[in-house]
Scaffold this motif. Sequence first.
Motif, PDB file in Angstrom:
ATOM      1  N   GLU A 257       0.833  -1.210   0.000  1.00  0.00           N
ATOM      2  CA  GLU A 257       0.000   0.000   0.000  1.00  0.00           C
ATOM      3  C   GLU A 257       0.865   1.256   0.000  1.00  0.00           C
ATOM      4  OE1 GLU A 257      -4.056  -0.225   2.080  1.00  0.00           O
ATOM      5  OE2 GLU A 257      -2.689  -1.247   3.438  1.00  0.00           O
ATOM      6  N   PHE A 258       0.478   2.237  -0.806  1.00  0.00           N
ATOM      7  CA  PHE A 258       1.191   3.507  -0.840  1.00  0.00           C
ATOM      8  C   PHE A 258       0.723   4.468   0.260  1.00  0.00           C
ATOM      9  CE2 PHE A 258       1.595   2.328  -5.462  1.00  0.00           C
ATOM     10  CZ  PHE A 258       2.952   2.096  -5.412  1.00  0.00           C
ATOM     11  N   TYR A 259      -0.495   4.296   0.736  1.00  0.00           N
ATOM     12  CA  TYR A 259      -1.051   5.218   1.734  1.00  0.00           C
ATOM     13  C   TYR A 259      -1.505   4.424   2.958  1.00  0.00           C
ATOM     14  CZ  TYR A 259      -1.317   8.078  -2.511  1.00  0.00           C
ATOM     15  OH  TYR A 259      -1.021   8.743  -3.665  1.00  0.00           O
ATOM     16  N   SER A 260      -1.181   4.940   4.133  1.00  0.00           N
ATOM     17  CA  SER A 260      -1.554   4.248   5.363  1.00  0.00           C
ATOM     18  C   SER A 260      -2.964   4.596   5.819  1.00  0.00           C
ATOM     19  CB  SER A 260      -0.562   4.580   6.482  1.00  0.00           C
ATOM     20  OG  SER A 260      -0.456   5.980   6.656  1.00  0.00           O
ATOM     21  N   GLU A 261      -3.465   5.766   5.430  1.00  0.00           N
ATOM     22  CA  GLU A 261      -4.806   6.175   5.859  1.00  0.00           C
ATOM     23  C   GLU A 261      -5.887   5.491   5.016  1.00  0.00           C
ATOM     24  OE1 GLU A 261      -3.524   9.687   3.122  1.00  0.00           O
ATOM     25  OE2 GLU A 261      -2.605   8.089   4.313  1.00  0.00           O
ATOM     26  N   LYS A 262      -7.096   5.445   5.553  1.00  0.00           N
ATOM     27  CA  LYS A 262      -8.233   4.881   4.828  1.00  0.00           C
ATOM     28  C   LYS A 262      -8.769   5.955   3.882  1.00  0.00           C
ATOM     29  CE  LYS A 262     -12.704   2.583   5.520  1.00  0.00           C
ATOM     30  NZ  LYS A 262     -13.672   2.031   6.511  1.00  0.00           N
ATOM     31  N   LEU A 263      -8.620   5.712   2.593  1.00  0.00           N
ATOM     32  CA  LEU A 263      -8.981   6.710   1.590  1.00  0.00           C
ATOM     33  C   LEU A 263     -10.382   6.524   1.024  1.00  0.00           C
ATOM     34  CD1 LEU A 263      -5.646   6.702  -0.456  1.00  0.00           C
ATOM     35  CD2 LEU A 263      -6.372   8.385   1.243  1.00  0.00           C
ATOM     36  N   PHE A 264     -10.905   5.293   1.082  1.00  0.00           N
ATOM     37  CA  PHE A 264     -12.161   4.971   0.413  1.00  0.00           C
ATOM     38  C   PHE A 264     -13.084   4.226   1.372  1.00  0.00           C
ATOM     39  CE2 PHE A 264      -8.445   4.509  -2.382  1.00  0.00           C
ATOM     40  CZ  PHE A 264      -8.634   5.603  -3.216  1.00  0.00           C
ATOM     41  N   GLY A 265     -14.369   4.285   1.081  1.00  0.00           N
ATOM     42  CA  GLY A 265     -15.341   3.633   1.941  1.00  0.00           C
ATOM     43  C   GLY A 265     -15.425   2.138   1.701  1.00  0.00           C
ATOM     44  N   TYR A 266     -15.357   1.364   2.769  1.00  0.00           N
ATOM     45  CA  TYR A 266     -15.563  -0.086   2.708  1.00  0.00           C
ATOM     46  C   TYR A 266     -15.846  -0.592   4.123  1.00  0.00           C
ATOM     47  CZ  TYR A 266     -10.617  -0.034   4.161  1.00  0.00           C
ATOM     48  OH  TYR A 266      -9.446   0.211   4.805  1.00  0.00           O
TER      49      TYR A 266
END
Length: 350
Positions: A257-266
């Motif tokens: 993963e390039f980003y550690s934060e949650k970027l999208f809804g799931y």
Amino acid sequence: MKVFKNVVIFIGVLFAIFLSYLGGVILFAAIFDYKPENVENVKICEKATGVLNKNTLTIFDWNIGYAGLGKDMDFFLDGGKNAIVPSKLVGEYLNGILEVLREKRADIYLFQEIDVKSWRTHYVNQLEFLKQIGDYDIAFAYNYKVLFVPVPYLNPMGKVEAGLATFSKYKIDEAKRYSLPGEYSWPTKLFQLDRCLLLTRIRTLNNKELVLLNIHPSAYDKGGVLREKQLKFIMKLAKNEYEKGNYVVIGGDWNSEFYSEKLFGYTEEKPEAYIKLPELFKLNGWKWGISKNAPTNRSISAPYVKGETFVTVIDGFYVSPNIEILEVENLDLGFEYSDHNPVVMKIMLK
């Protein structure tokens, strides 16, 4: 008592048959194990008519999931049920992939997970199929070549031949397959991918070379031990090419993963296989060609459901300091044809 004894004997016979089958499969796999050299020349299919006579380029990256992991499919190693793709879906996904490629024209395409002769996709040669996008020089490197994969046991994956491909509108001067370091323990490694990178060279007008590294490091790698070894190797090779004065683009499915934060809804719990790309792989002055505008990968534990299925960004580019990134976009296709969405990057060679 006699009935019980007969049942025990029957179970024992079945167990012995299973062990014999498993032992035979392992012996067969060991004898015919694909053992590539550390570095191998790759034959180039020459169809490109142009030379690289401009300094702006569009590069398109897509793990097509062997035209078998579109929105309707899951995969048994990720908690799903399927290993073999219905032939109807293979056709639908391939046609959809081709339509996208024709619509989103690029100078260079980097593909991962292309089946060329696999039971799971009914022996459709996907590399030949994708040649319909036009006259491109093409380099292909195997990273999965097993005569018989015995799992899942009740419906085994069977023969698999697949790999990475780079398509270029401009003449490819050289293509090489580099084996990536690290492997699974025996006998698992007999049935797993032989991870590699595909390096291609394209000469530019200023007598430098545009060096493309098409990559797909290990997945199902608990703790990222194999990935760490492989990424170190990739970065060292890229750094050496840049120090020669070349332009270097690393692109592909990084399986991190390039980003550690949650970027999208799931709502699905994040699968264990997903780990953050370690910071230590950054090179001085190099730039990431990645985007947050849409996810590039989904969990394949079940068919895709927007808002429920885990999604993230693991596909993109890393470019040398002598390249300017003009634009990066993740194409949001809703995982219609693959478990990955494509990434398109526009660059300028300085």
